[in-house]
Write a protein that holds these residues in place. Structure first.
Motif, mmCIF file in Angstrom:
data_model
loop_
_atom_site.group_PDB
_atom_site.id
_atom_site.type_symbol
_atom_site.label_atom_id
_atom_site.label_comp_id
_atom_site.label_asym_id
_atom_site.label_seq_id
_atom_site.Cartn_x
_atom_site.Cartn_y
_atom_site.Cartn_z
ATOM 1 N N THR A 167 -17.011 -30.883 -33.991
ATOM 2 C CA THR A 167 -16.036 -30.131 -34.785
ATOM 3 C C THR A 167 -15.933 -30.635 -36.224
ATOM 4 O O THR A 167 -15.509 -29.903 -37.110
ATOM 5 C CB THR A 167 -14.651 -30.164 -34.106
ATOM 6 N N THR A 168 -16.346 -31.895 -36.460
ATOM 7 C CA THR A 168 -16.194 -32.460 -37.802
ATOM 8 C C THR A 168 -17.458 -32.375 -38.652
ATOM 9 O O THR A 168 -17.403 -32.012 -39.818
ATOM 10 C CB THR A 168 -15.739 -33.931 -37.732
ATOM 11 N N SER A 211 -15.425 -25.459 -34.631
ATOM 12 C CA SER A 211 -15.499 -26.335 -35.805
ATOM 13 C C SER A 211 -14.234 -26.212 -36.646
ATOM 14 O O SER A 211 -13.736 -25.112 -36.882
ATOM 15 C CB SER A 211 -16.718 -25.968 -36.654
ATOM 16 N N THR A 212 -13.744 -27.350 -37.098
ATOM 17 C CA THR A 212 -12.529 -27.371 -37.925
ATOM 18 C C THR A 212 -12.855 -27.720 -39.381
ATOM 19 O O THR A 212 -12.478 -27.006 -40.300
ATOM 20 C CB THR A 212 -11.516 -28.379 -37.360
ATOM 21 N N ASN A 214 -16.223 -28.730 -40.200
ATOM 22 C CA ASN A 214 -17.684 -28.831 -40.206
ATOM 23 C C ASN A 214 -18.266 -28.146 -41.448
ATOM 24 O O ASN A 214 -18.162 -26.930 -41.596
ATOM 25 C CB ASN A 214 -18.232 -28.179 -38.928
ATOM 26 N N SER A 312 -22.588 -38.129 -41.136
ATOM 27 C CA SER A 312 -21.261 -37.629 -41.483
ATOM 28 C C SER A 312 -20.800 -38.034 -42.882
ATOM 29 O O SER A 312 -20.037 -37.294 -43.519
ATOM 30 C CB SER A 312 -20.228 -38.109 -40.454
#
Length: 497
Positions: A167-168, A211-212, A214, A312
């Motif tokens: 999700t990130t 995804s929040t 992403n 990330s």
């Protein structure tokens, strides 16, 4: 009477490639004009079927082309791929893909997917070296003792952590590294390989679907739709928590059933073969976790931590990830004091064990190449946009969910689908009086749900890691898929009303 064996993953993909090639003879070729931003010239490049022209990089240019996106989204690099220009679809001269295209597509796909293929092979090499050191045997024995009576925590923890990664920052292809490592742990905890496969694959799938923050889906799709990525964030968080909870409960129920009675496992007849595949049939459960083996496991674990941090936070991709695992294998070889020829032999043996998985990834990419060369993706997008115009908003939202599910078969890249479809589909939300964030949601949820069974996605490669047939996966996942689809439709409908 002999039972018919289900086709292998490679055969399934070849059948799909043949089907897609046939589609290019039936579906008319067509394409939207595209717009890209050239940083060096600080200008837009508009490309149609015949030529490219430079246009001033101004908001007026975007408005003239009916693109409702702020200029800074291009200039600051948020939108870095060419986007489709609304109302510019044109039919092209048919370009059907024949026998030559069908035969060369897997080769082209292997070349195009070289980055992920090398990642898989290097991970295989690393695992081969690790197996030689005995660190896995010691680590799994220690972990199975720690988890005795509390193995369900492993299911919740692994699924949740991987979903957070999904999700990130879109943790998906990278999970290929986790299958050969974590699945033996689940088997040692008296579950079957399906439980381990489900925790890793579904954790990633649910995370990326909902995804929040992403950048490869939510943010780029919101930018291409002309809205701020925080719009609709609350709905996506609710969807993430709801779908993840349903998924974890489903896995826990199956896992408890298997633990109580191993014959209830969908893959029970493969139990011995899978244990042999992961070396559990001759695992030395009495291997002591010495200081040297702890150091080896520490280096091994550090490789994954560095990979996650790099992807990330440091804008890493496959080259950097692959280099981390290669360096980790070399360092482990030195710590274990493996002779050079032994190290090379075990590394090559480990890489060879994942060669079939690498080929599956390449063949799947070949299917995408056939679609791209046949110019049918834009035609499907054009007719879908016409179909959805002027509907009741509740019906429209759910139709868009299924439309985007279908798109994901023809456009596997999430960022590619976002920039191509959002400028065309997002304005349709205005015509039915709903927010454009709903289109972003359906763009995420539709492909996310289909991803659970999409043969051109990662599922066949994941199944190949553990030698589980696609038919077994369908038997396991179908009830959950139905529940997730109904839940998604309900929450989407509530959100627009």
């Amino acid at each position: 009477m002999k039972t018919l064996k289900f086709p292998s993953a490679q055969t399934i993909l070849f059948i799909i490639a043949g089907f897609v090639a046939l589609l290019t003879w039936v579906i008319p070729a067509g394409k939207y004009d595209t717009l890209a931003y050239n940083k060096s010239e600080k200008a837009f490049i508009k490309t149609d079927q015949e030529h490219s022209v430079n246009l001033p990089a101004t908001q007026e240019t975007l408005e003239h082309l009916n693109i409702n996106i702020p200029l800074e989204k291009f200039t600051n690099g948020d939108i870095y791929k060419p986007i489709g220009i609304p109302d510019t679809y044109k039919k092209l001269k048919p370009n059907p893909q024949g026998l030559k295209a069908f035969i060369t597509a897997p080769v082209k796909g292997i070349v195009a997917a070289a980055d992920i293929i090398f990642l898989i092979l290097i991970i295989g090499g690393l695992i081969g070296v690790m197996n030689k050191t005995g660190a896995f045997d010691a680590g799994i024995s220690w972990l199975s003792e720690i988890l005795k009576g509390r193995a369900y925590i492993l299911i919740i923890l692994v699924t949740t952590l991987i979903a957070i990664g999904g999700t990130t920052f879109g943790l998906a292809e990278e999970t290929m590294a986790f299958f050969p490592i974590l699945i033996p742990v689940f088997i040692a905890a008296k579950y079957d390989a399906m439980v381990g496969l489900a925790c890793i694959f579904l954790g990633s799938a649910i995370g990326t679907m909902c995804s929040t923050i992403n950048p490869f889906s939510t943010i780029i799709a919101s930018d291409a739709a002309g809205i701020n990525w925080t719009t609709g964030l609350t709905n996506r968080l609710i969807m993430l928590v709801t779908c993840l909870s349903i998924t974890i409960i489903y896995i826990l129920r199956y896992a408890r059933r298997v633990k109580q009675d191993p014959t209830k496992s969908i893959i029970y007849e493969q139990k011995e073969a899978i244990e042999k595949l992961f070396g559990l049939n001759h695992m030395d459960k009495h291997t002591r976790l010495t200081t040297k083996l702890k150091l080896i496991l520490g280096v091994f674990s550090l490789c994954f931590i560095i990979m996650v941090v790099g992807v990330s936070l440091l804008d890493w991709w496959f080259i950097e990830m692959t280099a981390v695992f290669l360096l980790g294998a070399i360092i482990i070889g030195f710590i274990a004091k493996l002779k050079e020829y032994v190290f090379v032999e075990e590394f090559v043996k480990g890489a060879a064990s994942l060669l079939s998985v690498a080929f599956i990834v390449g063949i799947a990419r070949g299917v995408t190449i056939i679609m791209e060369d046949g110019f049918i993706s834009d035609t499907i997008l054009y007719h879908a946009s016409i179909l959805a115009e002027g509907m009741n908003k509740g019906v429209f939202t759910n139709v868009m969910l299924f439309v985007y599910s279908g798109f994901s078969f023809f456009m596997p890249s999430s960022s590619g689908m976002a920039v191509l479809t959002m400028p065309v589909m997002a304005p349709l939300a205005d015509t039915v009086n709903i927010g454009r964030e709903t289109i972003v949601d359906t763009y995420q949820y539709g492909p996310g749900l289909f991803f659970l069974i999409n043969p051109t996605g990662l599922i066949l490669a994941a199944l190949a890691m553990v030698k589980i047939g696609f038919n077994k996966w369908l038997k396991f996942i179908t009830p959950l898929l139905v529940v997730l689809f109904l839940t998604t439709m309900l929450l989407l409908t509530l959100s627009v009303y």
